[in-house]
Design a protein around this motif. Structure first.
Motif, short mmCIF file in Angstrom:
data_model
loop_
_atom_site.label_atom_id
_atom_site.label_comp_id
_atom_site.label_asym_id
_atom_site.label_seq_id
_atom_site.Cartn_x
_atom_site.Cartn_y
_atom_site.Cartn_z
N ILE A 33 -27.70 -7.43 44.20
CA ILE A 33 -26.83 -8.53 45.01
C ILE A 33 -26.02 -9.58 44.08
N ASN A 34 -24.98 -10.30 44.74
CA ASN A 34 -24.47 -11.25 43.88
C ASN A 34 -25.31 -12.73 44.00
N ILE A 35 -25.93 -12.99 42.85
CA ILE A 35 -26.63 -14.19 42.92
C ILE A 35 -25.87 -15.47 43.24
N ASP A 36 -24.48 -15.36 43.20
CA ASP A 36 -23.66 -16.59 43.48
C ASP A 36 -23.59 -16.91 45.01
N ASN A 37 -24.12 -15.81 45.66
CA ASN A 37 -24.40 -15.99 47.26
C ASN A 37 -25.42 -16.85 47.35
N LEU A 38 -26.50 -17.17 46.57
CA LEU A 38 -27.62 -18.01 46.82
C LEU A 38 -27.32 -19.48 46.39
N THR A 39 -26.28 -20.06 47.16
CA THR A 39 -25.79 -21.40 46.56
C THR A 39 -26.50 -22.57 47.16
N ASP A 40 -27.39 -22.10 48.11
CA ASP A 40 -28.29 -23.44 48.58
C ASP A 40 -29.70 -23.02 48.87
N GLN A 41 -30.50 -23.70 49.51
CA GLN A 41 -31.77 -23.65 49.63
C GLN A 41 -32.01 -23.44 51.25
N LYS A 42 -31.12 -23.00 51.94
CA LYS A 42 -31.20 -22.92 53.39
C LYS A 42 -31.41 -21.32 53.90
N ASN A 43 -31.16 -20.54 53.07
CA ASN A 43 -31.35 -19.22 53.48
C ASN A 43 -31.81 -18.03 52.16
N PHE A 44 -32.44 -17.24 52.61
CA PHE A 44 -32.73 -16.15 51.72
C PHE A 44 -32.13 -14.79 51.78
N ILE A 206 -33.57 4.28 50.98
CA ILE A 206 -34.50 3.58 51.77
C ILE A 206 -34.03 2.65 52.63
N ASN A 207 -32.66 2.61 52.81
CA ASN A 207 -31.85 1.99 53.78
C ASN A 207 -31.74 0.54 53.38
N MET A 208 -31.77 0.32 52.29
CA MET A 208 -31.61 -1.20 51.72
C MET A 208 -29.99 -1.66 52.20
N TYR A 209 -29.11 -0.63 52.32
CA TYR A 209 -27.91 -1.29 52.40
C TYR A 209 -27.76 -1.86 53.94
N LYS A 210 -28.67 -1.66 54.87
CA LYS A 210 -28.65 -2.18 56.06
C LYS A 210 -29.03 -3.39 56.19
N PHE A 211 -29.84 -3.79 54.97
CA PHE A 211 -30.18 -5.39 54.75
C PHE A 211 -29.29 -6.18 53.81
N HIS A 212 -27.87 -5.48 53.55
CA HIS A 212 -27.01 -6.05 52.74
C HIS A 212 -27.72 -6.51 51.40
N ALA A 213 -28.33 -5.40 50.98
CA ALA A 213 -29.00 -5.79 49.49
C ALA A 213 -28.38 -5.02 48.56
N ILE A 214 -27.06 -4.51 48.72
CA ILE A 214 -26.24 -3.73 47.87
C ILE A 214 -25.16 -4.43 47.77
#
Length: 322
Positions: A33-44, A206-214
């Motif tokens: 994933i793009n770590i830039d999307n972890l910009t805050d401490q409100k979502n994982f 293993i379907n990780m694309y369904k969790f927007h993990a790629i």
């Protein structure tokens, strides 16, 4: 408090901490994933960590913990082999990775019940999670995970000391729901990656694309060439998929190590197709009459599919339940 709340020990999960001034750069070059999307401490976010062949070391739930510090949750029984596998990538970075000593527990209930529990245990009205999936308050961390139920969530609580939580659970005589998290993850299709399937699968299988993990648009990371190659080939490179099914236990109790023989009949040609299957994880219901399994298969698992366990040169039929 209503007894609809389930308390789930999560001793089989562990928190990994990545800190240092290069922590973000390191993770950006490692994860899918793009770590830039972890910009805050409100979502994982969900993510995968692969080896150079695109095989999965682990999947995870990752969040930004502090400045130059990230945390993610993986299975405890792969933690050491996982850390040993990524040591070779750390030398060029100012980064430290360690297993946290924090305790993990889970609460499964509706929003109001969960918030009532958190208010009584932590004595803090700020522990309300309506819009966000992550809450960090000093040393306490809460992750809110959607389940198949519209109004119920799995809340993962990460704390230094669980004494207050255990005392409250025992005082209110709430039973421990061991391994109930496995059931919830099976239901939503989240794969369990542990020592039995370490480096065996690619994320698409293993379907990780369904969790927007790629993230197919980010820069280079370990295993990217293989993962993108499979995507560009429209998944024909390897068409294994993950399915969750409920099985009635009759003459044999399924095990993760079992070999599966899956037989399907084509509706037009009436030809039979026989393939091997793989059990990723199993949740046994308390009455021991049923189990919930995650199965890897190259054909869709439906109610008219014939599945057999091959064990010690004998085959045993499995009966899929609706």
């Amino acid at each position: 408090m209503k007894t609809t709340l389930k308390f789930i020990p999560l001793n089989h999960w562990i928190l990994i901490i990545v800190n240092g001034k290069d922590s973000k750069k390191f993770l950006q070059h490692q994860l899918t994933i793009n770590i830039d999307n972890l910009t805050d401490q409100k979502n994982f976010l969900y993510a995968c960590h692969c080896n150079s062949k695109g095989r999965l070391l682990t999947n995870m739930k990752i969040f930004k913990y502090k400045h130059n510090c990230y945390g993610y949750i993986i299975r405890k029984n792969i933690a050491q082999i996982y850390l040993n596998s990524i040591k070779k990538y750390m030398f060029l970075y100012d980064v430290h990775i360690l297993c946290s000593t924090k305790s993990l527990v889970g609460i499964y209930a509706d929003n109001n019940t969960t918030q009532n529990f958190l208010l009584h245990v932590f004595q803090n009205s700020n522990y309300l999670m309506h819009k966000h999936s992550l809450l960090i308050d000093k040393d306490n961390i809460l992750l809110k995970i959607r389940t198949m139920s519209r109004n119920k969530y799995l809340t993962i609580i990460i704390v230094n000391n669980i004494h207050n939580i255990i005392s409250y659970i025992r005082y209110h005589k709430i039973a421990f729901s061991y391994n109930y998290d496995i059931k919830l993850f099976c239901q939503i299709g989240y794969p369990i990656i542990d020592k039995n399937n370490f480096t065996k699968f690619i994320p698409q299988e293993i379907n990780m694309y369904k969790f927007h993990a790629i993230d197919l648009h980010k820069g280079c990371y370990i295993g990217q060439e293989i993962i993108n190659k499979i995507y560009m080939a429209n998944n024909h490179y390897n068409n294994n998929k993950l399915f969750s099914i409920k099985i009635k236990i009759t003459n044999i109790i399924p095990r993760i190590s079992d070999r599966l023989i899956i037989t399907s009949q084509h509706t037009l040609t009436n030809k039979h197709y026989i393939i091997n299957g793989y059990i990723l994880t199993i949740y046994y219901f308390t009455n021991n009459q049923y189990c919930l399994m995650q199965i890897m298969s190259k054909i869709a698992i439906t109610y008219n599919i014939n599945i057999k366990i091959l064990r010690e040169h004998k085959s045993y039929s499995l009966y899929i339940q609706k």
